[in-house]
Design a protein around this motif. Structure first.
Motif, PDB file in Angstrom:
ATOM      1  N   LEU A 142      19.906  28.559 -13.645  1.00 26.59           N
ATOM      2  CA  LEU A 142      19.342  28.041 -12.394  1.00 26.59           C
ATOM      3  C   LEU A 142      20.238  26.940 -11.819  1.00 26.59           C
ATOM      4  N   HIS A 194      17.742  24.615  -3.086  1.00 28.17           N
ATOM      5  CA  HIS A 194      16.640  25.567  -3.211  1.00 28.17           C
ATOM      6  C   HIS A 194      17.166  26.983  -3.359  1.00 28.17           C
ATOM      7  N   CYS A 195      16.386  27.804  -4.002  1.00 30.06           N
ATOM      8  CA  CYS A 195      16.738  29.220  -4.123  1.00 30.06           C
ATOM      9  C   CYS A 195      15.520  29.995  -4.611  1.00 30.06           C
ATOM     10  N   ARG A 196      15.649  31.324  -4.597  1.00 30.08           N
ATOM     11  CA  ARG A 196      14.672  32.166  -5.291  1.00 30.08           C
ATOM     12  C   ARG A 196      15.377  32.704  -6.515  1.00 30.08           C
ATOM     13  N   SER A 197      14.631  32.929  -7.565  1.00 30.47           N
ATOM     14  CA  SER A 197      15.267  33.419  -8.792  1.00 30.47           C
ATOM     15  C   SER A 197      14.303  34.268  -9.604  1.00 30.47           C
ATOM     16  N   MET A 225      18.339  19.147  -0.230  1.00 31.59           N
ATOM     17  CA  MET A 225      17.236  20.059  -0.537  1.00 31.59           C
ATOM     18  C   MET A 225      17.764  21.326  -1.224  1.00 31.59           C
ATOM     19  N   THR A 281      25.804  26.899  -6.795  1.00 35.16           N
ATOM     20  CA  THR A 281      26.530  27.878  -5.975  1.00 35.16           C
ATOM     21  C   THR A 281      26.137  27.743  -4.513  1.00 35.16           C
ATOM     22  N   ARG A 282      24.842  27.594  -4.273  1.00 34.87           N
ATOM     23  CA  ARG A 282      24.354  27.413  -2.899  1.00 34.87           C
ATOM     24  C   ARG A 282      24.937  26.137  -2.291  1.00 34.87           C
ATOM     25  N   ALA A 304      22.971  28.719 -10.085  1.00 38.14           N
ATOM     26  CA  ALA A 304      22.527  29.297  -8.810  1.00 38.14           C
ATOM     27  C   ALA A 304      22.414  28.224  -7.728  1.00 38.14           C
ATOM     28  N   LEU A 305      21.791  27.113  -8.066  1.00 41.54           N
ATOM     29  CA  LEU A 305      21.606  26.046  -7.077  1.00 41.54           C
ATOM     30  C   LEU A 305      22.937  25.403  -6.705  1.00 41.54           C
ATOM     31  N   HIS A 348       8.529  31.625  -0.197  1.00 37.77           N
ATOM     32  CA  HIS A 348       9.693  30.744  -0.127  1.00 37.77           C
ATOM     33  C   HIS A 348       9.887  30.243   1.311  1.00 37.77           C
ATOM     34  N   VAL A 401      11.103  35.598  -7.441  1.00 40.33           N
ATOM     35  CA  VAL A 401      11.392  36.802  -6.655  1.00 40.33           C
ATOM     36  C   VAL A 401      10.213  37.739  -6.855  1.00 40.33           C
TER      37      VAL A 401
END
Lengths: 117, 152
Positions: free
Chosen positions: B38, B61-64, B59, B44-45, B41-42, B106, B98
């Motif tokens: 996670l 944020h992501c979906r996972s 902020m 990377t964003r 992922a965050l 989301h 997800v």
């Protein structure tokens, strides 16, 4: 956790992220917050290509096939079932002490599966 | 309707973005392996585009697929964290699951935050002396058992 499995999960989350940022409703909200989803998507696509090329080709090809067919290629195991097709997994699979130490697929739908607990 | 904030940390000690994200995720109900993924992922964003929604506020944020319920974490760093060009004092981190039904949940959370950060909300969050005060501005409830307000 198996390195390829980690990468497949990361690839899936990256695809979800890109999908969200091209969703017009989410884009509108991100712009309201002063963010630039278009720029982010362009960068994320480059990162996706890099990650994609780092995955074992056999798994990568299967991932792309599954994504095209189902819309999701990697799913968690929930209550001993594949959460993609809800098939009960064979005992040998979920009772294995080496869960997540190798790349496993659902015997029914073929999706990559992992144990979150 | 108020959202449920999973965790708060009003005394973040990390000095860089990635460590801060990882520190915040320590409060989420996920395994160490999931926490690392996670964080990736965050981060990377953030590498694609820093999610600074107001000067001093980020902020991530992501979906996972690694979470099965929404995790919302609000945090503050007194010294500020390089993000990396601007310093950030308040972090509002959230991860949504997800679901087959799509990203509606989301999107609703992003809309909620966009609404309450406007019209002085962001300044109020930056000036909040406690996590509970910041959460009230954002219309979040905080799980008291998970609260960490050391140093506030």
């Amino acid at each position: 956790m198996n390195r390829d499995l980690e990468r497949l999960i990361s690839l899936h989350d990256l695809d979800v992220m890109i999908g969200d940022l091209v969703n017009k409703d989410i884009r509108r909200q991100e712009k309201r917050l002063g963010l630039s989803p278009d720029d982010a998507v362009a960068e994320l696509r480059k990162m996706r290509d890099e990650l994609d090329s780092s995955i074992n080709r056999r798994f990568r090809d299967k991932y792309n096939q599954l994504s095209a067919h189902y819309g999701n290629a990697v799913v968690p195991v929930v209550h001993e079932r594949c959460s993609g097709c809800f098939t009960q997994l064979p005992t040998a699979l979920f009772a294995s002490p080496e869960r997540n130490e190798q790349v496993e697929t659902c015997p029914s739908c073929g999706r990559f599966i992992y144990w979150a607990d | 309707m108020k959202k449920q904030c999973s965790h708060s940390n009003w005394s973040v000690s990390s000095a860089d973005r990635r460590s801060a994200i990882n520190e915040l995720l320590a409060g989420a109900a996920v395994s160490d392996e999931a926490r690392e993924l996670l964080t990736i992922a965050l981060e990377t964003r953030e590498l694609a585009e820093p999610t600074i929604v107001h000067p001093g506020i980020a902020m991530p944020h992501c979906r996972s697929i690694l979470v099965d319920e929404i995790s919302i974490i609000i945090a503050r760093s007194e010294n500020g964290i390089p993000w990396p060009k601007e310093k950030v004092n308040v972090i509002i981190l959230f991860i949504s699951p997800v679901k087959p039904s799509g990203p509606q949940q989301h999107m609703e959370l992003i809309r909620h935050l966009a609404r309450y950060l406007r019209d002085g909300g962001a300044e109020a969050v930056l000036n909040a002396e406690t996590a509970a005060e910041a959460a009230a501005v954002l219309r979040f409830n905080i799980c008291e058992s998970e609260q960490n307000e050391q140093g506030s």
